[in-house]
Design an enzyme around this catalytic site. Structure first.
Site, PDB file in Angstrom:
ATOM      1  CB  SER A 148      -5.252   7.114  12.456  1.00 63.08           C
ATOM      2  OG  SER A 148      -5.629   8.243  12.000  1.00 63.08           O
TER       3      SER A 148
ATOM      4  CG  ASN B 197     -13.451  10.150   0.178  1.00 66.79           C
ATOM      5  OD1 ASN B 197     -14.372  10.615  -0.207  1.00 66.79           O
ATOM      6  ND2 ASN B 197     -13.259   8.752   0.413  1.00 66.79           N
TER       7      ASN B 197
ATOM      8  N   GLY C 217       0.947  -1.118   0.043  1.00 65.45           N
ATOM      9  CA  GLY C 217      -0.130  -0.152  -0.107  1.00 65.45           C
ATOM     10  C   GLY C 217       0.905   1.201   0.020  1.00 65.45           C
TER      11      GLY C 217
ATOM     12  N   PRO D 162     -19.734  17.609   6.030  1.00 67.93           N
ATOM     13  CG  PRO D 162     -21.629  16.786   5.730  1.00 67.93           C
ATOM     14  CD  PRO D 162     -20.591  17.056   5.091  1.00 67.93           C
TER      15      PRO D 162
ATOM     16  CE1 TYR E 162      -8.548   3.442   9.283  1.00 72.73           C
ATOM     17  CE2 TYR E 162      -8.903   5.916   9.872  1.00 72.73           C
ATOM     18  CZ  TYR E 162      -8.029   4.902   9.414  1.00 72.73           C
ATOM     19  OH  TYR E 162      -6.563   5.074   9.225  1.00 72.73           O
TER      20      TYR E 162
ATOM     21  CE  LYS F  54      -5.870   2.531  11.429  1.00 71.68           C
ATOM     22  NZ  LYS F  54      -4.919   1.499  11.000  1.00 71.68           N
TER      23      LYS F  54
ATOM     24  CB  ILE G  86       1.795   4.270   4.663  1.00 71.64           C
ATOM     25  CG1 ILE G  86       0.972   5.268   4.444  1.00 71.64           C
ATOM     26  CG2 ILE G  86       3.073   4.654   5.581  1.00 71.64           C
ATOM     27  CD1 ILE G  86       0.088   5.972   5.786  1.00 71.64           C
TER      28      ILE G  86
HETATM   29  P1  NAD Z   1      -3.449   1.396   1.924  1.00 74.37           P
HETATM   30  O1  NAD Z   1      -5.076   1.010   1.539  1.00 74.37           O
HETATM   31  O2  NAD Z   1      -2.702   1.745   0.637  1.00 74.37           O
HETATM   32  O3  NAD Z   1      -2.480   0.050   2.588  1.00 74.37           O
HETATM   33  C1  NAD Z   1      -3.053  -0.752   3.178  1.00 74.37           C
HETATM   34  C2  NAD Z   1      -2.672  -2.180   2.683  1.00 74.37           C
HETATM   35  O4  NAD Z   1      -3.191  -3.109   3.411  1.00 74.37           O
HETATM   36  C3  NAD Z   1      -3.090  -2.326   1.110  1.00 74.37           C
HETATM   37  O5  NAD Z   1      -2.228  -2.581   0.341  1.00 74.37           O
HETATM   38  C4  NAD Z   1      -4.255  -3.289   1.188  1.00 74.37           C
HETATM   39  O6  NAD Z   1      -4.356  -4.325   0.135  1.00 74.37           O
HETATM   40  C5  NAD Z   1      -3.782  -4.265   2.467  1.00 74.37           C
HETATM   41  N1  NAD Z   1      -4.696  -4.778   3.400  1.00 74.37           N
HETATM   42  C6  NAD Z   1      -5.749  -4.636   3.795  1.00 74.37           C
HETATM   43  N2  NAD Z   1      -6.582  -5.596   4.332  1.00 74.37           N
HETATM   44  C7  NAD Z   1      -5.852  -6.457   4.401  1.00 74.37           C
HETATM   45  C8  NAD Z   1      -5.905  -8.002   5.045  1.00 74.37           C
HETATM   46  N3  NAD Z   1      -6.724  -8.414   5.655  1.00 74.37           N
HETATM   47  N4  NAD Z   1      -4.849  -8.621   4.589  1.00 74.37           N
HETATM   48  C9  NAD Z   1      -3.572  -8.516   3.975  1.00 74.37           C
HETATM   49  N5  NAD Z   1      -3.677  -7.025   3.294  1.00 74.37           N
HETATM   50  C10 NAD Z   1      -4.542  -6.292   3.671  1.00 74.37           C
HETATM   51  O7  NAD Z   1      -3.377   2.647   3.000  1.00 74.37           O
HETATM   52  P2  NAD Z   1      -2.238   3.464   3.616  1.00 74.37           P
HETATM   53  O8  NAD Z   1      -2.451   4.836   3.319  1.00 74.37           O
HETATM   54  O9  NAD Z   1      -0.943   3.009   3.023  1.00 74.37           O
HETATM   55  O10 NAD Z   1      -2.158   3.348   5.089  1.00 74.37           O
HETATM   56  C11 NAD Z   1      -1.670   2.099   5.844  1.00 74.37           C
HETATM   57  C12 NAD Z   1      -2.117   1.986   7.098  1.00 74.37           C
HETATM   58  O11 NAD Z   1      -1.982   3.320   8.013  1.00 74.37           O
HETATM   59  C13 NAD Z   1      -3.518   1.715   7.428  1.00 74.37           C
HETATM   60  O12 NAD Z   1      -3.869   0.780   8.569  1.00 74.37           O
HETATM   61  C14 NAD Z   1      -4.260   2.953   7.628  1.00 74.37           C
HETATM   62  O13 NAD Z   1      -5.444   2.963   8.562  1.00 74.37           O
HETATM   63  C15 NAD Z   1      -3.178   3.841   8.373  1.00 74.37           C
HETATM   64  N6  NAD Z   1      -3.090   5.118   8.284  1.00 74.37           N
HETATM   65  C16 NAD Z   1      -3.426   5.694   6.902  1.00 74.37           C
HETATM   66  C17 NAD Z   1      -3.336   7.176   6.785  1.00 74.37           C
HETATM   67  C18 NAD Z   1      -3.369   7.846   5.410  1.00 74.37           C
HETATM   68  O14 NAD Z   1      -3.972   9.011   5.586  1.00 74.37           O
HETATM   69  N7  NAD Z   1      -3.154   7.240   4.507  1.00 74.37           N
HETATM   70  C19 NAD Z   1      -3.651   8.159   8.104  1.00 74.37           C
HETATM   71  C20 NAD Z   1      -3.298   7.296   9.090  1.00 74.37           C
HETATM   72  C21 NAD Z   1      -3.378   5.985   9.495  1.00 74.37           C
HETATM   73  C1  UD1 Z   2      -9.305  12.358   6.728  1.00 71.47           C
HETATM   74  C2  UD1 Z   2      -9.993  11.603   7.539  1.00 71.47           C
HETATM   75  C3  UD1 Z   2      -9.296  11.041   8.642  1.00 71.47           C
HETATM   76  C4  UD1 Z   2      -7.833  10.626   8.457  1.00 71.47           C
HETATM   77  C5  UD1 Z   2      -7.172  11.713   7.503  1.00 71.47           C
HETATM   78  C6  UD1 Z   2      -5.990  11.433   6.988  1.00 71.47           C
HETATM   79  C7  UD1 Z   2     -12.171  11.955   7.125  1.00 71.47           C
HETATM   80  C8  UD1 Z   2     -13.933  12.639   7.570  1.00 71.47           C
HETATM   81  N1  UD1 Z   2     -11.245  12.025   7.887  1.00 71.47           N
HETATM   82  O1  UD1 Z   2      -9.323  13.664   7.486  1.00 71.47           O
HETATM   83  O2  UD1 Z   2      -9.948  10.185   9.604  1.00 71.47           O
HETATM   84  O3  UD1 Z   2      -7.230  10.297   9.520  1.00 71.47           O
HETATM   85  O4  UD1 Z   2      -8.156  11.919   6.313  1.00 71.47           O
HETATM   86  O5  UD1 Z   2      -5.956  10.250   6.070  1.00 71.47           O
HETATM   87  O6  UD1 Z   2     -12.422  11.641   5.903  1.00 71.47           O
HETATM   88  N2  UD1 Z   2     -10.710  19.272   1.671  1.00 71.47           N
HETATM   89  C9  UD1 Z   2     -11.192  20.107   0.854  1.00 71.47           C
HETATM   90  N3  UD1 Z   2     -11.640  19.325  -0.544  1.00 71.47           N
HETATM   91  C10 UD1 Z   2     -11.576  18.296  -0.633  1.00 71.47           C
HETATM   92  C11 UD1 Z   2     -10.852  17.379   0.377  1.00 71.47           C
HETATM   93  C12 UD1 Z   2     -10.526  17.857   1.499  1.00 71.47           C
HETATM   94  O7  UD1 Z   2     -11.427  21.230   1.125  1.00 71.47           O
HETATM   95  O8  UD1 Z   2     -11.596  17.723  -1.753  1.00 71.47           O
HETATM   96  C13 UD1 Z   2     -10.377  19.824   2.882  1.00 71.47           C
HETATM   97  C14 UD1 Z   2     -11.089  19.221   4.220  1.00 71.47           C
HETATM   98  O9  UD1 Z   2     -12.084  19.959   4.520  1.00 71.47           O
HETATM   99  C15 UD1 Z   2      -9.896  19.302   5.209  1.00 71.47           C
HETATM  100  C16 UD1 Z   2      -8.619  19.344   4.543  1.00 71.47           C
HETATM  101  O10 UD1 Z   2      -9.106  19.420   3.428  1.00 71.47           O
HETATM  102  O11 UD1 Z   2     -10.266  20.710   5.839  1.00 71.47           O
HETATM  103  C17 UD1 Z   2      -8.112  17.933   4.618  1.00 71.47           C
HETATM  104  O12 UD1 Z   2      -9.129  16.959   4.186  1.00 71.47           O
HETATM  105  P1  UD1 Z   2      -8.508  15.272   4.410  1.00 71.47           P
HETATM  106  O13 UD1 Z   2      -7.432  15.266   3.324  1.00 71.47           O
HETATM  107  O14 UD1 Z   2      -9.783  14.706   3.866  1.00 71.47           O
HETATM  108  O15 UD1 Z   2      -8.016  14.874   5.523  1.00 71.47           O
HETATM  109  P2  UD1 Z   2      -8.742  15.013   7.177  1.00 71.47           P
HETATM  110  O16 UD1 Z   2     -10.016  15.867   7.126  1.00 71.47           O
HETATM  111  O17 UD1 Z   2      -7.795  15.507   8.085  1.00 71.47           O
END
Ligand code: NAD
Ligand code: UD1
Length: 337
Positions: A124, A197, A10, A292, A148, A152, A12
């Protein structure tokens, strides 16, 4: 000795694999590819010139996970695997609780069976819910606003309980703020299918022409310019945070949480302007209604990770904007041909 990365294909996980390989660690990846592509693993091999042991498995399948531990000399685990779409989790809560929690329990059983005692978990900043103030320290009140986030929160507790019960485990909980950016090579990055998103993936899709304009969700928040403020962190800095945590875990017994963020807030418009300036590209946008559930402002206090892990975020917002665009520009369709 190898580090097992669950979810290592994935966004990260692949950046963490890359930094680990660059630092000379051996890695094994177990990923179901439910939200990722094998292409990321192939590119890691090209970037590092190393073969990567990869298992396409759902880690909830205990027998298959057992095989991964049997066939490799694993001494620590970084647990990324899980579902992460906040909105989807509110529509399908059971899927999120089942997947994220069962995966963690299955992993802990396998670790117990194979005597592996060190784990770093992808938590997270979402566990802080609506914070009372920023910068948020690790001991701030925790409360989640979506399933979600609760997964965590619950997994943190499961791992803490497991550390207490085992007595000799090292459990490091990393609470990420908002990861963006990509490796400077432009070879790996965030490959989001469908309409994103999150803010940065949306901006890069506008930049590449897939989406016509950015919707800025509200400009009447109590922030520097009225738009939402977040703590964006370069994914390569985040990746290095995992190496710091793995090193710390070698001499540490118990459980400990760390924020991984920069400690600085950036508004939506500040990020958009930085992106336009550094990449010399126009991002049309319209101010629309608030989304929202959004909050005005949050950013983390990373001083515990700075002090205890000796980890610092090095990259600034300009680096994050340049590298996010570099990946999207080189890969307009992500990892798809
Ligand atoms: P991602 O979806 O790119 O990576 C997650 C990976 O886990 C994917 O490759 C998916 O195929 C794999 N996966 C999911 N369920 C599985 C299972 N049951 N068995 C094996 N593989 C499985 O997401 P990411 O952005 O790289 O995030 C990695 C971790 O960090 C996640 O746990 C996510 O919740 C956490 N996290 C992400 C963010 C963010 O903004 N990206 C922020 C905070 C925490
Ligand atoms: C989202 C997740 C949060 C997760 C974090 C990091 C939601 C409700 N929360 O939060 O759980 O930990 O990402 O992955 O989804 N924005 C715009 N236009 C867009 C998209 C976002 O204006 O099209 C704004 C949002 O209102 C916010 C900022 O950009 O102020 C960041 O948004 P986003 O990237 O979705 O992150 P979080 O809101 O922090």
């Amino acid at each position: 000795m190898s580090v097992l990365l669950t979810g290592g294909a994935g966004y990260i996980g692949s950046h963490t694999a890359l930094e680990l390989l660059r630092e000379g660690y051996d890695v094994v990846i177990a990923d179901s590819l439910i939200n990722s592509s094998y292409e990321a693993v192939k590119r890691l091999e090209i970037l590092t010139g190393k073969d990567i042991k990869f298992y396409q498995i759902d880690i909830r399948d205990g027998e298959k996970l057992d095989k991964v531990f049997e066939e490799n000399d694993i001494d620590s685990v970084v647990h990324f695997a899980g579902l992460k779409a906040v909105g989807e989790s509110s529509v399908k809560p059971l899927l999120y609780y089942e997947t994220n929690i069962d995966a963690t329990i299955s992993l802990c059983y396998a670790m117990e069976k194979h005597n592996v005692k060190r784990i770093v978990f992808s938590s997270s900043a979402t566990v802080y819910g609506v914070p009372d103030f920023s910068p948020i320290p690790e001991d701030a009140r925790r409360y989640c606003s979506n399933p979600y986030g609760w997964t965590k929160y619950m997994i943190e507790q499961i791992l803490r309980d497991e550390a207490t019960a085992r007595g000799d485990w090292s459990v490091i909980l990393l609470r990420y703020f908002n990861p963006i950016g990509a490796d400077a090579s432009g070879m790996i990055g965030e490959d989001q299918s469908g309409i994103p998103n999150n803010l940065m993936p949306y901006i890069t899709k506008v930049a590449v022409g897939t989406l016509p304009y950015l919707r800025v969700f509200g400009n009447d928040y109590n922030t520097v310019d009225g738009t939402g403020v977040r703590d964006y962190i370069h994914v390569s800095d985040l990746a290095r945070g995992h190496i710091a945590a793995l090193e710390y875990g070698k001499d540490f017994v118990g459980s400990e949480a760390f924020n991984l963020g920069t400690g600085k807030g950036t508004s939506v418009l500040q990020l958009v302007n930085a992106f336009m300036k550094v990449n010399n590209i126009d991002i049309p946008y319209k101010i629309v209604e608030r989304r929202p559930g959004d909050i005005d402002e949050y950013y983390g206090d990373p001083s515990k990770a700075n002090k205890v892990l000796n980890w610092y975020a090095k990259h600034d917002i300009e680096d994050m904007c340049r590298d996010s665009w570099n990946f999207q520009k080189n890969n307009p369709n992500g990892y798809k041909e």
